[in-house]
Write an enzyme that holds these catalytic residues in place. Structure first.
Site, mmCIF file in Angstrom:
data_model
loop_
_atom_site.group_PDB
_atom_site.id
_atom_site.type_symbol
_atom_site.label_atom_id
_atom_site.label_comp_id
_atom_site.label_asym_id
_atom_site.label_seq_id
_atom_site.Cartn_x
_atom_site.Cartn_y
_atom_site.Cartn_z
ATOM 1 N N GLU A 125 0.943 -0.953 0.170
ATOM 2 C CA GLU A 125 -0.059 -0.018 0.110
ATOM 3 C C GLU A 125 0.991 1.093 0.025
ATOM 4 O O GLU A 125 1.986 1.177 0.512
ATOM 5 C CB GLU A 125 -0.828 0.095 1.340
ATOM 6 C CG GLU A 125 -1.867 -1.322 1.338
ATOM 7 C CD GLU A 125 -2.633 -1.039 2.752
ATOM 8 O OE1 GLU A 125 -3.432 -1.916 2.943
ATOM 9 O OE2 GLU A 125 -2.149 -0.330 3.783
ATOM 10 N N LYS A 154 2.477 4.455 1.215
ATOM 11 C CA LYS A 154 2.723 4.857 2.678
ATOM 12 C C LYS A 154 2.277 6.233 2.912
ATOM 13 O O LYS A 154 3.455 7.096 2.245
ATOM 14 C CB LYS A 154 4.054 4.438 3.285
ATOM 15 C CG LYS A 154 4.219 4.904 4.983
ATOM 16 C CD LYS A 154 5.619 4.435 5.422
ATOM 17 C CE LYS A 154 5.784 4.570 6.901
ATOM 18 N NZ LYS A 154 5.202 6.020 7.241
ATOM 19 N N ARG A 162 -2.645 7.924 17.168
ATOM 20 C CA ARG A 162 -1.902 7.037 17.361
ATOM 21 C C ARG A 162 -1.402 6.661 18.748
ATOM 22 O O ARG A 162 -1.106 5.451 19.247
ATOM 23 C CB ARG A 162 -0.709 7.027 16.443
ATOM 24 C CG ARG A 162 0.516 5.980 16.760
ATOM 25 C CD ARG A 162 1.484 6.607 15.723
ATOM 26 N NE ARG A 162 2.589 5.895 15.911
ATOM 27 C CZ ARG A 162 3.634 5.409 15.026
ATOM 28 N NH1 ARG A 162 3.330 5.629 13.884
ATOM 29 N NH2 ARG A 162 4.674 4.734 15.415
ATOM 30 N N PHE A 199 -7.227 2.650 5.719
ATOM 31 C CA PHE A 199 -6.459 1.395 5.180
ATOM 32 C C PHE A 199 -6.693 0.105 6.232
ATOM 33 O O PHE A 199 -6.301 -0.909 6.063
ATOM 34 C CB PHE A 199 -5.068 1.592 5.426
ATOM 35 C CG PHE A 199 -4.296 2.233 6.746
ATOM 36 C CD1 PHE A 199 -4.047 0.893 7.835
ATOM 37 C CD2 PHE A 199 -4.143 3.439 7.157
ATOM 38 C CE1 PHE A 199 -3.489 1.668 8.925
ATOM 39 C CE2 PHE A 199 -3.621 3.892 8.356
ATOM 40 C CZ PHE A 199 -3.433 2.746 9.212
ATOM 41 N N ARG A 231 4.969 -4.619 16.973
ATOM 42 C CA ARG A 231 5.753 -4.329 15.805
ATOM 43 C C ARG A 231 6.221 -5.689 15.414
ATOM 44 O O ARG A 231 6.784 -6.282 16.120
ATOM 45 C CB ARG A 231 6.977 -3.455 16.103
ATOM 46 C CG ARG A 231 7.529 -2.793 14.915
ATOM 47 C CD ARG A 231 8.848 -1.876 15.418
ATOM 48 N NE ARG A 231 8.226 -0.661 15.983
ATOM 49 C CZ ARG A 231 7.863 0.314 15.552
ATOM 50 N NH1 ARG A 231 7.713 0.270 14.226
ATOM 51 N NH2 ARG A 231 7.542 1.381 16.364
ATOM 52 N N LYS A 288 7.861 -1.637 6.666
ATOM 53 C CA LYS A 288 7.666 -0.191 5.993
ATOM 54 C C LYS A 288 8.829 -0.141 5.174
ATOM 55 O O LYS A 288 9.987 -0.259 5.576
ATOM 56 C CB LYS A 288 7.537 0.871 7.057
ATOM 57 C CG LYS A 288 8.359 0.974 8.165
ATOM 58 C CD LYS A 288 7.821 2.085 9.088
ATOM 59 C CE LYS A 288 8.969 1.755 10.211
ATOM 60 N NZ LYS A 288 8.720 2.780 11.317
HETATM 61 P P1 AMP Z 1 6.293 5.072 10.956
HETATM 62 O O1 AMP Z 1 5.719 6.429 11.725
HETATM 63 O O2 AMP Z 1 7.549 5.515 10.299
HETATM 64 O O3 AMP Z 1 6.806 4.267 11.999
HETATM 65 O O4 AMP Z 1 5.488 4.307 10.047
HETATM 66 C C1 AMP Z 1 4.178 3.876 10.490
HETATM 67 C C2 AMP Z 1 3.084 4.891 10.198
HETATM 68 O O5 AMP Z 1 2.852 5.080 8.874
HETATM 69 C C3 AMP Z 1 1.692 4.345 10.743
HETATM 70 O O6 AMP Z 1 1.535 4.792 12.174
HETATM 71 C C4 AMP Z 1 0.501 5.345 10.075
HETATM 72 O O7 AMP Z 1 0.522 6.514 10.640
HETATM 73 C C5 AMP Z 1 1.542 5.702 8.507
HETATM 74 N N1 AMP Z 1 0.929 4.975 7.428
HETATM 75 C C6 AMP Z 1 0.809 5.538 6.270
HETATM 76 N N2 AMP Z 1 0.427 4.822 5.444
HETATM 77 C C7 AMP Z 1 -0.037 3.390 6.139
HETATM 78 C C8 AMP Z 1 -0.687 2.505 5.627
HETATM 79 N N3 AMP Z 1 -1.120 2.329 4.283
HETATM 80 N N4 AMP Z 1 -0.882 1.539 6.295
HETATM 81 C C9 AMP Z 1 -0.589 1.699 7.615
HETATM 82 N N5 AMP Z 1 0.053 2.621 8.163
HETATM 83 C C10 AMP Z 1 0.283 3.701 7.348
#
Ligand code: AMP
Length: 588
Positions: free
Chosen positions: A258, A260, A280, A350, A425, A431
């Site tokens: 998906e 991001k 969050r 999502f 996690r 990611k």
């Molecule tokens: P990070 O903040 O770098 O740890 O990345 C995780 C965050 O990406 C999640 O908490 C969401 O806020 C965001 N996110 C963006 N797109 C998506 C997606 N398609 N699925 C899940 N999380 C997403």
């Protein structure tokens, strides 16, 4: 230890133990002090104690704010002690801690108090709760009255902790996991049962309720916890990977990717004609999204549902994605309507976690996505996050490219068969950010633990910040670098203000740093940093074992992003650094 086996606990007993907790740096000792408290306290009080240990009176999502302004507290101290505001102010400046100042002032007075009413934990808890709920024009006077009535009867140590709770400055260094360890040990006889408590916490976000249930009904009682609207679910998180190939190596073929998106993660709950939005960090943020609340009945075919989405700010004229920071402009009490109009959002759904009385947490990704596609009516502000089923490396390379071209950060890779693992996690979600691919060890979210005074142009603010990773096994923050570049003047101002509330008189118990900072902070603020390389270093404690070197970042630079949406426990972990260091060795 002096603990009275009473059906109610005296606040002095709790305060003595809080003082012991303040003194220790060892997690095991902290846990065992809490075990002692939990064993003695009655089942009806346990939830209150758990909230107070965290400096709260209710779970975060209820939005009951304990914080009382210093000015009000000074008035209350003056009222109880008959001391002048000037003397209180002077003591405050001397000690740097209003709780401590009050305790010194009350020490003198306490010898003359004859008819003190007993201060129980219940009395303190109920007074603080009442105070958090008073509103209206007379609320200041009421608060002064409530606080001074407690201070009238409190011993100096009790007063110190009552005020610390009210000021939001009680920093015992106990994370939720440590509290759950202590609860598991006290009520089930074995710390290893913590995961069962954690499961209940993941779907309820209410540690007080988890504690009370475990105390009353043991582990069996926890089975009654299930996902319910208006109790936020702890979000599922993703592991970081560096290349498209890593995705294939970890997932095999046949997974979903998906976009991001770079916005704010929102959990939207709809039931009984009501809509609430949670962040969050599980805080209630409904008031900042009046436009989304209004649109929800149109967007969702079900009116009894829990959804997850990324809210992304867009340019009102062109519809282009704007940087994530713009969404924070909605975080205000005054002028909210204008901010909402100036910074509209697209809500990109999502996930779906619950529909019409049924939990979807144990359904596979595929099933959840199917349900999402069925239940969301796209159009206006509502979209489904773009998704592609990946069969080969070329698919993922292509999809990554289109994601980045669309202004997104990269991809989220999701295993088709994975259930929704709340609060964890793991490798079911990965990611892949574009910036992990350039440079080495790019884009880390690190916790600000200390600072060094600025010189020259930066005099009066901080010149350099000391940053740390999070070690979840030990629940500690470990230093990894000093960062002084990438800061614009306005960043320095904002950081100086934000960090001002977090200054500590000495290093936090959960911080492990060999380097001595000029100023220490409570480990709470997370900022994003990029770096050229991860190197071994004897002066940082991330990944350091005994006499070995730890790890440090070379040429770290602040990206301009303060991660207000992340708690310190969600910062980059020691394991991530080790993985990045390992990957680096392979690629260089
Ligand atoms: P990070 O903040 O770098 O740890 O990345 C995780 C965050 O990406 C999640 O908490 C969401 O806020 C965001 N996110 C963006 N797109 C998506 C997606 N398609 N699925 C899940 N999380 C997403």
């Amino acid at each position: 230890m002096l603990i009275l086996p009473l059906s109610y606990m005296l606040f002095s007993t709790l305060a003595e133990n809080l003082a012991r907790m303040e003194e220790t740096t060892k997690r095991l000792e902290l846990t065992s002090i809490m075990v002692d408290i939990f064993k003695e306290v009655s089942q009806d009080q346990i939830a209150h104690i758990v909230y107070l240990l965290q400096g709260k009176v209710r779970p975060d999502y209820e939005g009951v704010e304990v914080g009382v302004a210093e000015k009000i507290i000074m008035h209350a101290i003056a009222k109880s002690s008959g001391t002048s505001q000037a003397t209180i102010q002077a003591r405050y400046v001397e000690t740097g801690d209003l709780g401590q100042a009050a305790s010194l002032i009350l020490e003198k007075k306490s010898q003359t108090t004859l008819f003190a009413q007993e201060v129980t934990v219940d009395r303190v808890y109920n007074t603080i709760l009442k105070m958090a709920q008073v509103g209206g024009s007379r609320s200041q006077d009421m608060k002064i009255k409530y606080i001074s009535s407690l201070l009238n009867d409190a011993s100096p140590t009790e007063a110190r902790f009552i005020l610390k709770i009210l000021l939001g400055s009680m920093r015992l260094g106990v994370a939720e996991n440590t509290i759950m360890d202590a609860l598991a040990e006290a009520y089930t006889g074995d710390r290893k049962n913590r995961p069962l408590l954690e499961e209940a916490y993941n779907v309820s976000s209410d540690l007080g309720r988890v504690a009370k249930t475990t105390a009353k009904d043991g582990l069996g009682g926890l089975e009654s916890f299930s996902i319910t609207p208006f109790s936020p679910i702890r979000p599922m998180l993703a592991e970081r990977i560096r290349t498209e190939k890593d995705a294939l190596d970890k997932m095999g073929t046949g997974f979903a990717a998906e976009y991001k998106l770079d916005g704010e993660r929102v959990q939207i709950h709809v039931a009984d004609g009501r809509v609430e939005v949670f962040s969050r960090k599980l805080e209630r943020i409904t008031e900042y999204y009046p436009d989304v609340i209004e649109a929800m009945p149109e967007i969702s075919k079900s009116n009894n549902i829990i959804l997850e989405a990324e809210a992304v700010p867009v340019n009102a004229d062109t519809g282009e994605f704007l940087p994530f920071q713009n969404i924070m402009r909605r975080r205000r009490k005054h002028g909210l309507a204008k901010a909402v109009a100036d910074y509209p959002v697209l809500v990109n759904f999502f996930d779906v976690l619950y529909v019409d009385g049924q939990s979807f947490l144990d359904e596979t990704y595929d099933k959840r996505r199917q349900m999402l596609q069925y239940v969301i009516k796209e159009g206006g502000m509502a979209h489904l996050v773009p998704m592609m089923r990946i069969e080969a490396e070329v698919d993922i390379v292509e999809f990554m490219e289109s994601s980045v071209n669309a202004g997104c950060e990269g991809l989220m890779i999701k295993s088709k068969d994975s259930i929704y693992r709340a609060g964890s996690r793991g490798s079911q979600w990965l990611k892949l950010k574009q910036d992990y691919q350039k440079g080495i060890g790019d884009s880390l979210d690190l916790v600000v633990i200390g600072a060094f005074h600025g010189k020259g142009r930066r005099a009066g603010t901080y010149g350099t910040l000391l940053l740390a990773t999070y070690d979840s096994a030990e629940d500690m923050f470990l230093s990894i670098c000093k960062v002084g570049s990438g800061f614009k003047d306005e960043d320095l101002d904002t950081l100086y203000q934000t960090l001002g509330d977090k200054i500590l008189a000495k290093k936090d118990l959960r911080v492990n740093s060999i380097m001595e900072a000029d100023v220490w902070f409570a480990p709470e603020l997370v900022i994003e940093v990029v770096a050229a390389e991860i190197t071994r270093s004897p002066i940082h404690t991330t990944g350091k074992a005994d006499n070995d070197s730890g790890f440090a970042l070379r040429f770290p630079r602040f990206t301009g992003r303060i991660r207000a949406d992340k708690s310190a426990e969600e910062a980059s972990t020691v394991e991530e650094i080790l993985a990045l260091y390992g990957g680096q060795a392979k690629t260089t």
